[in-house]
Scaffold this active site. Structure first.
Site, PDB file in Angstrom:
ATOM      1  N   LYS A 222       0.820  -1.216   0.000  1.00  0.00           N
ATOM      2  CA  LYS A 222       0.000   0.000   0.000  1.00  0.00           C
ATOM      3  C   LYS A 222       0.855   1.268   0.000  1.00  0.00           C
ATOM      4  CE  LYS A 222      -4.428  -1.671   1.659  1.00  0.00           C
ATOM      5  NZ  LYS A 222      -5.447  -1.656   2.719  1.00  0.00           N
ATOM      6  N   ARG A 256      -3.720 -10.038   5.064  1.00  0.00           N
ATOM      7  CA  ARG A 256      -4.289 -10.101   3.708  1.00  0.00           C
ATOM      8  C   ARG A 256      -3.221  -9.585   2.751  1.00  0.00           C
ATOM      9  NH1 ARG A 256      -7.018  -6.642   0.210  1.00  0.00           N
ATOM     10  NH2 ARG A 256      -8.607  -7.659  -1.104  1.00  0.00           N
TER      11      ARG A 256
END
Length: 276
Positions: A222, A256
């Site tokens: 991210k 995740r």
């Protein structure tokens, strides 16, 4: 000890688990458009399961900031055939469907998904929790404000940690009222949070454990990683691994991830540190 019931299979989350991301979208921030056909999908899922993923998370809507909004029917056309494909070829795999739309989840549940992963915690579709409660599957609820299209403008908090804890208290109570027993919370790194706020939340992640439910952390590749390092998502694996260890040390039960093998290696080292 947290145990979740995935259609009769009990999964013990006292040992942290890895969830592999399968994006069937053309515009996801890291892997959009990579899976061109069924063979690509099966190859990726097979590798993830071989590398140690407990769950496979299939999504057809890109929730990246400023992502393109698509209709529920388009989203459904993307994910349902892939769920069918994976279930047919890997019948023992545990499939999560990543959607905030009840109509998509309702159809996915008819195709025997094991977990619902809702980035909006039921806020973008009021029917969601009722449907999840009826099917008695685990429910992942994430912290987000607004929609993927508006969330970048919604980063003003009175107190970030208190506000997020209040949000989860309310959403968990709502889920319980709909008969949802197995709840997992996701802090929502990158959703309606600046880079600085992501790290503030990260450093206080263990405070979210007060809700008494397992925590899923999604930091893989991210922008909080690659913007801090001055790079991009394609070369953010090393930074992801560094933060994955911190996620585990701060109480995460599920990671995740895009890169299962490296996450599992992190997991093994974490367990060695814990003397397990």
């Amino acid at each position: 000890m947290h145990t979740i019931n995935c259609r009769g299979s009990l999964v013990d989350l006292s040992t942290p688990r890895v969830m592999g991301i399968v994006n069937v979208t053309p515009d996801s921030f890291y892997d959009g458009g990579k899976l061109k056909n069924d063979s690509d999908v099966l190859q990726q899922v097979e590798k993830m399961l071989h590398d140690g993923a407990t769950f496979i998370d299939i999504g057809g809507y890109s929730s990246r900031p400023d992502g393109t909004d698509i209709s529920a029917s388009v989203e459904q056309q993307r994910v349902i055939p892939i769920i069918e494909l994976v279930k047919r070829n890997f019948p023992d795999s545990m499939i999560s469907c990543d959607s905030f739309r009840e109509s998509v989840i309702k159809t996915a549940l008819q195709h025997n998904i094991d977990i619902v992963n809702d980035i909006s915690a039921g806020q973008l579709d009021r029917k969601m929790m009722e449907t999840v409660g009826k099917h008695k599957v685990p429910y992942i609820m994430m912290h987000m404000r607004g929609t993927p299209q508006t969330m970048k403008t919604l980063t003003d908090y009175d107190d970030l940690i208190i506000d997020i804890n209040r949000y989860f208290a309310e959403r968990i109570a709502m889920a319980r009222s709909h008969g949802i027993h197995d709840i997992i919370i996701d802090p929502g790194y990158g959703f309606a949070k600046t880079t600085a706020q992501n790290f503030e939340l990260f450093s206080h992640q263990e405070l979210l454990l007060s809700h008494g439910v397992p925590l899923l952390a999604g930091v893989s590749r991210k922008s909080m990683i690659y913007k801090t390092l001055g790079t991009d998502a394609a070369v953010a694996l090393n930074g992801t691994t560094a933060l994955h260890m911190a996620c585990l040390l701060n109480g995460a039960s599920i990671l995740r991830v895009h890169d299962v093998k490296e996450a599992m290696e992190t997991m093994k080292l974490y367990q060695a540190l814990q003397g397990k």
